[in-house]
Design a protein around this motif. Sequence first.
Motif, short mmCIF file in Angstrom:
data_model
loop_
_atom_site.label_atom_id
_atom_site.label_comp_id
_atom_site.label_asym_id
_atom_site.label_seq_id
_atom_site.Cartn_x
_atom_site.Cartn_y
_atom_site.Cartn_z
N HIS A 29 5.28 1.56 -20.28
CA HIS A 29 4.06 0.68 -21.04
C HIS A 29 2.59 1.01 -20.46
O HIS A 29 1.77 0.40 -20.74
N GLY A 30 2.88 1.80 -19.36
CA GLY A 30 1.34 2.19 -18.75
C GLY A 30 0.75 1.03 -18.12
O GLY A 30 -0.71 0.78 -18.16
N VAL A 31 1.71 0.24 -17.47
CA VAL A 31 0.88 -0.92 -16.72
C VAL A 31 0.82 -0.52 -15.18
O VAL A 31 1.60 0.18 -14.48
N THR A 32 -0.38 -0.47 -14.74
CA THR A 32 -0.82 -0.22 -13.43
C THR A 32 -0.44 -1.03 -12.48
O THR A 32 -0.60 -2.23 -12.36
N ILE A 33 0.39 -0.53 -11.09
CA ILE A 33 0.80 -1.57 -10.23
C ILE A 33 0.52 -1.12 -8.63
O ILE A 33 0.71 0.11 -8.59
N TYR A 34 -0.18 -2.06 -7.89
CA TYR A 34 -0.41 -1.64 -6.67
C TYR A 34 0.47 -2.41 -5.59
O TYR A 34 0.97 -3.54 -6.08
N GLN A 35 0.45 -2.10 -4.44
CA GLN A 35 1.04 -2.81 -3.41
C GLN A 35 0.16 -3.06 -2.14
O GLN A 35 -0.53 -1.99 -1.88
N THR A 36 0.33 -4.03 -1.56
CA THR A 36 -0.61 -4.27 -0.05
C THR A 36 0.08 -5.07 0.57
O THR A 36 0.93 -5.89 0.37
N GLU A 37 -0.12 -4.96 1.92
CA GLU A 37 0.63 -5.95 2.83
C GLU A 37 -0.07 -7.12 3.15
O GLU A 37 0.37 -8.28 3.54
N GLU A 38 -1.31 -7.35 2.35
CA GLU A 38 -2.32 -8.60 2.71
C GLU A 38 -1.54 -9.68 1.95
O GLU A 38 -1.05 -9.37 0.77
N ASN A 39 -2.07 -10.94 1.97
CA ASN A 39 -1.61 -11.81 1.30
C ASN A 39 -2.71 -12.29 0.36
O ASN A 39 -3.66 -11.70 0.16
N SER A 40 -2.22 -12.96 -0.74
CA SER A 40 -3.16 -13.36 -1.82
C SER A 40 -4.59 -13.90 -1.60
O SER A 40 -5.67 -13.43 -2.07
N TYR A 41 -4.43 -14.76 -0.74
CA TYR A 41 -5.91 -15.49 -0.29
C TYR A 41 -6.94 -14.35 0.51
O TYR A 41 -7.91 -14.32 -0.11
N SER A 42 -6.29 -13.55 1.43
CA SER A 42 -7.08 -12.79 1.79
C SER A 42 -7.74 -11.60 0.87
O SER A 42 -8.94 -10.95 1.20
N LEU A 43 -6.65 -10.94 0.01
CA LEU A 43 -7.11 -9.98 -0.79
C LEU A 43 -7.92 -10.77 -1.72
O LEU A 43 -9.15 -10.09 -2.07
N ALA A 44 -7.95 -11.86 -2.30
CA ALA A 44 -8.70 -12.45 -3.38
C ALA A 44 -10.12 -12.97 -2.67
O ALA A 44 -11.25 -12.72 -3.54
N VAL A 45 -10.32 -13.06 -1.59
CA VAL A 45 -11.67 -13.38 -0.85
C VAL A 45 -12.42 -12.04 -1.00
O VAL A 45 -13.56 -11.96 -1.18
N LYS A 46 -11.66 -10.99 -0.81
CA LYS A 46 -12.42 -9.51 -0.96
C LYS A 46 -12.59 -9.20 -2.30
O LYS A 46 -13.77 -8.70 -2.62
N ILE A 47 -11.80 -9.44 -3.04
CA ILE A 47 -11.87 -9.22 -4.46
C ILE A 47 -13.13 -10.10 -5.28
O ILE A 47 -14.00 -9.51 -5.65
N ASN A 48 -13.48 -11.08 -4.75
CA ASN A 48 -14.56 -12.09 -5.11
C ASN A 48 -15.81 -11.32 -4.61
O ASN A 48 -16.82 -11.49 -5.23
N GLU A 49 -15.87 -10.83 -3.60
CA GLU A 49 -17.13 -10.13 -3.14
C GLU A 49 -17.35 -8.76 -3.83
O GLU A 49 -18.62 -8.78 -4.28
#
Lengths: 141, 109
Positions: free
Chosen positions: B86-106
Amino acid sequence: MSNAIHLHYDVSGEDFTRAGEASGSVKKRLKSLGYNSDAIRRVAIAMYEAEINMVIHAEGGFCDVDIYPDKVEVLLSDKGPGIPDVEKAMQEGFSTAPDNVRTLGFGAGMGLPNIKKYTDEMRIETTLGVGTNLYLTVNVK
Amino acid sequence: MNVQTLAEKLNLTLLVEGDLERDVTDCYIGDLLSWVMGRAPEDSVWLTVMGNINSIAVATLADVSCIVLVENAALDAEAKAKAEMHGVTIYQTEENSYSLAVKINELLL
Ligand SMILES: Nc1ncnc2c1ncn2[C@@H]1O[C@H](COP(=O)(O)OP(=O)(O)OP(=O)(O)O)[C@@H](O)[C@H]1O
Ligand SMILES: [Mg+2]
């Protein structure tokens, strides 16, 4: 209306990893017919929630879709246990989903509320021990 | 910002490549699938630990830009195959949602 497109799907009760085939196929069809993306999204999400419910809470069933120029009507019918208290089942957070499906992310008790949110009309006919018919209408534009 | 740029800035590992040019305009965090279908804005990056086949269906239905499996949550084989189809892009990271979301926010500001 005579120029409706009618689609029929059997929804297997055995394997809910396959649920979503009907909604996926309707989504594709609506896209190719040029329906607007908001209407498509609403139809697809409501149907997917209902399909999943038919698999998790009943033993599968069938799904009839009528596509009109100005609306999409869907009937999802199962011969499952029925819903004892529809008002309660409609509440956000109410769920009787078993643990094995909860670990897969189901069981938030948000499926029926989502269907309500994304459709223009929603009607549940249910009889204990006989089954459930769910009628949905999504107006286009 | 598109998916690819966001992923590079966040150092995400690409598991399934869909449309990397797609715009990301929002972020949504959640593991309960009906919740996500009811609330996730279109074109979001979706942070979750659910790497099963139903998550792929939800990603296409909610029309998110990509999935990020946080805390190294696993993507099962069936889900991977369906995402590729279906062409769904998927990534993985060792970070948790909170720390990743803080960076995404910036990045999305
Ligand atoms: N087709 C059905 N047959 C029998 N019971 C049903 C059916 N659909 C829903 N129910 C009942 O209504 C409850 C609420 O359904 P709803 O879809 O809102 O939540 P859920 O399926 O439990 O969790 P979620 O949809 O968030 O994953 C279910 O837990 C179940 O008890
Ligand atoms: Mg449900």
